[in-house]
Structures are given as C-alpha cells and as structure tokens.
Design an enzyme around this catalytic site. Structure first.
Site, PDB file in Angstrom:
ATOM      1  N   VAL A 159       0.812  -1.214   0.000  1.00  0.00           N
ATOM      2  CA  VAL A 159       0.000   0.000   0.000  1.00  0.00           C
ATOM      3  C   VAL A 159       0.855   1.279   0.000  1.00  0.00           C
ATOM      4  O   VAL A 159       0.366   2.348  -0.364  1.00  0.00           O
ATOM      5  CB  VAL A 159      -0.978  -0.007   1.203  1.00  0.00           C
ATOM      6  CG1 VAL A 159      -0.257   0.294   2.521  1.00  0.00           C
ATOM      7  CG2 VAL A 159      -2.127   0.952   0.977  1.00  0.00           C
ATOM      8  N   GLU A 250       8.529 -12.287   1.515  1.00  0.00           N
ATOM      9  CA  GLU A 250       9.242 -12.078   0.242  1.00  0.00           C
ATOM     10  C   GLU A 250      10.240 -13.220  -0.011  1.00  0.00           C
ATOM     11  O   GLU A 250      10.439 -13.639  -1.154  1.00  0.00           O
ATOM     12  CB  GLU A 250       9.962 -10.735   0.251  1.00  0.00           C
ATOM     13  CG  GLU A 250      10.630 -10.394  -1.066  1.00  0.00           C
ATOM     14  CD  GLU A 250      11.093  -8.941  -1.097  1.00  0.00           C
ATOM     15  OE1 GLU A 250      10.322  -8.083  -1.569  1.00  0.00           O
ATOM     16  OE2 GLU A 250      12.220  -8.672  -0.615  1.00  0.00           O
TER      17      GLU A 250
HETATM   18  C1  4GW Z   1       7.784  -0.959  10.351  1.00  0.00           C
HETATM   19  O1  4GW Z   1       7.522  -0.352  11.329  1.00  0.00           O
HETATM   20  C2  4GW Z   1       6.703  -1.550   9.537  1.00  0.00           C
HETATM   21  S1  4GW Z   1       5.072  -1.379   9.813  1.00  0.00           S
HETATM   22  C3  4GW Z   1       6.911  -2.307   8.454  1.00  0.00           C
HETATM   23  C4  4GW Z   1       5.717  -2.731   7.817  1.00  0.00           C
HETATM   24  C5  4GW Z   1       4.607  -2.309   8.455  1.00  0.00           C
HETATM   25  C6  4GW Z   1       3.229  -2.505   8.018  1.00  0.00           C
HETATM   26  C7  4GW Z   1       2.998  -3.095   6.767  1.00  0.00           C
HETATM   27  C8  4GW Z   1       2.120  -2.041   8.763  1.00  0.00           C
HETATM   28  O2  4GW Z   1       2.217  -1.546   9.890  1.00  0.00           O
HETATM   29  N1  4GW Z   1       0.858  -2.146   8.224  1.00  0.00           N
HETATM   30  C9  4GW Z   1       0.669  -2.708   6.981  1.00  0.00           C
HETATM   31  O3  4GW Z   1      -0.481  -2.735   6.510  1.00  0.00           O
HETATM   32  N2  4GW Z   1       1.739  -3.214   6.283  1.00  0.00           N
HETATM   33  C10 4GW Z   1       1.467  -3.855   4.960  1.00  0.00           C
HETATM   34  O4  4GW Z   1       2.561  -4.667   4.581  1.00  0.00           O
HETATM   35  C11 4GW Z   1       1.315  -2.776   3.873  1.00  0.00           C
HETATM   36  O5  4GW Z   1       0.466  -3.222   2.846  1.00  0.00           O
HETATM   37  C12 4GW Z   1       2.743  -2.654   3.392  1.00  0.00           C
HETATM   38  O6  4GW Z   1       2.846  -2.029   2.138  1.00  0.00           O
HETATM   39  C13 4GW Z   1       3.158  -4.120   3.393  1.00  0.00           C
HETATM   40  C14 4GW Z   1       4.671  -4.396   3.416  1.00  0.00           C
HETATM   41  O7  4GW Z   1       5.321  -3.550   4.351  1.00  0.00           O
HETATM   42  P1  4GW Z   1       6.325  -2.413   3.836  1.00  0.00           P
HETATM   43  O8  4GW Z   1       5.639  -1.713   2.709  1.00  0.00           O
HETATM   44  O9  4GW Z   1       6.752  -1.570   4.963  1.00  0.00           O
HETATM   45  O10 4GW Z   1       7.542  -3.288   3.303  1.00  0.00           O
HETATM   46  P2  4GW Z   1       8.708  -2.708   2.376  1.00  0.00           P
HETATM   47  O11 4GW Z   1       9.543  -1.786   3.216  1.00  0.00           O
HETATM   48  O12 4GW Z   1       9.441  -3.957   1.924  1.00  0.00           O
HETATM   49  O13 4GW Z   1       8.100  -1.970   1.202  1.00  0.00           O
END
Ligand code: 4GW
Ligand code: MN
Length: 299
Positions: A159, A250
C-alpha cells in the site's frame, strides 16, 4: 499502416538496445534487460505489446487488487486507491480487496462504474513482520473461498505505493512477478534470498533467476492460491522452529518462484524506486515506491 508498424517495431529494438547499453555501461548482469526470460516468459517493458489487442482479449476479464492497510499504514490507502482509479486497469472490471484493522477510518474514493471496493477487517498483529506475513494467510482463505466466484485474476500490492502511469491488462498472466528494482543488475549469488538451509524459504547457491519484490505480483486466482499456500506453510514451518526468513514472506515468495517459474515477469517499470540510480532504464514509472519516514509509520 505498414510503415507505422515497421516504425513501432524499430522503436522496440532501439529501446531494447538502449537498455542493453545502459547495462553494459554499469558493467553488470543484463538478464533482466531482455524481453524474454530463459524459460521464454515475456519480460514486460513499455513498447513490447499492443494494448489495444490485449484490451479486446480481456474484454470480460475481472481483476482483483489485494492490499493491506493495517495500523499506521492506513495513511497510504487513500492515495493508493485514488491513483489506482486513475491508472490501474482503466476500463476493466476491478474489485479492490482492502484489508484493514480500521474499516471505519477508510476514506472511500470516488470509484468508476464497473469497479467495486470491498473492505475487510483483519487483526492488527503486534510485530510488523507478522502484519506483512499475515497477507499470505488471508490470501489462502480468499483465493479459495470468495475470489473464485468474483474475479479471474488477482494482483497483490503493497500500500505504500502510488500508481503514476498506466498499469493495464498487459500484466495479466497465470503467474506474474516483478523484478526488485534494487537487485536489477545484481548477480544471483548476491541476491538476498534466504540462505539458511533450516528455513523453508532456503534457496541454495546457484539457483534462482531474479530477485522478485513482494510488493507487486499476481496471477490467476488458483495460481495465487497455490502460491500463498506454499508461502504460508513455509512461514508456519519456520515459526515452529522459532526462525523467520530474512525478508519474511518475500523470501518464501522468491523460493516458490524459483521452482514454479512465473509465466510473465514485470520489468522495474512496475516497481519503480526513485532511489535507483539508472533513471533512464524505465521510460514509464508506473507504480512507484513512496519514501517512508520511519518514525511516522513505526507502530
Ligand atoms: C515498520 O515499522 C513496519 S510497519 C513495516 C511494515 C509495516 C506494516 C505493513 C504495517 O504496519 N501495516 C501494513 O499494513 N503493512 C502492509 O505490509 C502494507 O500493505 C505494506 O505495504 C506491506 C509491506 O510492508 P512495507 O511496505 O513496509 O515493506 P517494504 O519496506 O518492503 O516496502
Ligand atoms: Mn512497501
């Protein structure tokens, strides 16, 4: 007519050569710069397809877009959905599957005819790693129970992203994954696959083609059922051993895709990171990773 067809063919060749040259200039791996994988799956780049043909083929296709917006990540949802209305599968039948712990707080965007927004409640796991991995469990349930009657293809996305250019039916296929923009030129031995044999996500040295990013993948609903089951089972196996794969789901996704090759691969146009130094690589930056301020999103 013949002339313009020739010219568009030429344009594909030129764009392809430019990419290859770019790859050479940084003296790195160039497999992802091709228009085909070694197992003959297309790698989708702007210019390699004719959308008017594909749009007709997918006249009646129903497409789902699956996304989690839990805890602080709800802040990304409005912009995500609004940008999807502008750029994602415009003119097609789309169902948004939004999962959140705060259904009441969702700001519903104006949605075009033929498109549906489904809001679903999901538990908010304490650890962010579990929030991210929870997506696989929810996918196993929805791709089995609800989605087979509602949609033909499912696209799964992070998201914290925004659609910035067209993303259409050219991305549809049985099993589709996107090359991670940060590992585009990287040699496989340097991919951040899970390398501990004890983990269910383990990939031995010498195996694997691309490092895929879990922020954008998709396929036929039954294929995503198989994929999510495999990943979820791996996550459970690891939890029993008190371990967690290096990049959570992943890593499991990458393992699955080593042994179940995607039928279509998306170029980094579909997961663009503005930090990537090779800006000319992608003419269209279709789905862009947002910069996060960690103190705003840490739970
Ligand atoms: C660090 O504090 C967090 S919170 C890392 C992920 C979090 C999180 C992720 C969250 O609190 N709520 C959430 O809905 N997500 C979902 O998991 C959201 O769709 C997000 O895009 C997806 C993957 O997490 P991310 O985007 O942070 O991962 P990266 O850094 O690999 O894009
Ligand atoms: Mn993300």
């Amino acid at each position: 007519m013949i002339c313009s067809k020739k010219m568009s063919e030429k344009a594909i060749e030129v764009a392809h050569c430019q990419r290859k040259l770019l790859g050479k200039s940084v003296n790195t791996r160039s497999m992802g710069l091709n228009a085909l994988t070694p197992w003959l799956a297309p790698i989708v780049w702007d210019g390699t397809y004719d959308l008017s043909i594909l749009d007709k083929q997918h006249n009646n296709t129903r497409i789902g877009l699956f996304v989690f917006a839990v805890k602080k990540y709800i802040r990304f949802l409005q912009q995500f959905l609004e940008s999807a209305e502008r750029y994602f599968m415009v003119g097609h039948k789309v169902t948004y599957y939004v999962f959140t712990d705060k259904v009441d707080e969702v700001v519903k965007p104006k949605i075009a005819d033929g498109r549906i927004l489904q809001l679903h409640s999901v538990v908010a796991d304490q650890r962010w790693q579990d929030v991210s991995m929870r997506r696989m469990e929810i996918l196993t349930v929805f791709t089995k129970k609800h989605m087979p009657n509602e949609i033909d293809y499912l696209v799964c996305a992070d998201v914290d992203m925004v659609f910035n250019d067209s993303v259409g039916v050219e991305i549809l296929g049985d099993l589709v994954a996107t090359i991670h923009p940060g590992y585009f030129f990287t040699e496989p031995q340097h991919f951040t696959y899970e390398r501990r044999p004890i983990s269910a996500a383990y990939i031995p040295d010498g195996e694997g083609d691309f490092y895929y990013m879990a922020a954008f993948y998709g396929g036929k609903v039954d294929e995503i059922y198989k994929l999510s089951m495999a990943c979820q089972n791996g996550i459970i196996e690891d939890k029993k051993k008190n371990i967690e794969a290096v990049w959570q789901e992943e890593s499991h996704l990458n393992r699955y895709l080593v042994y179940n090759k995607p039928t279509k691969v998306l170029s980094p146009e579909y997961l663009w990171d503005t930090n990537v130094p090779y800006k000319d690589l992608a003419k269209k930056k279709r789905f862009v990773i947002l910069k996060k301020i960690y103190k705003e999103i840490r739970n």
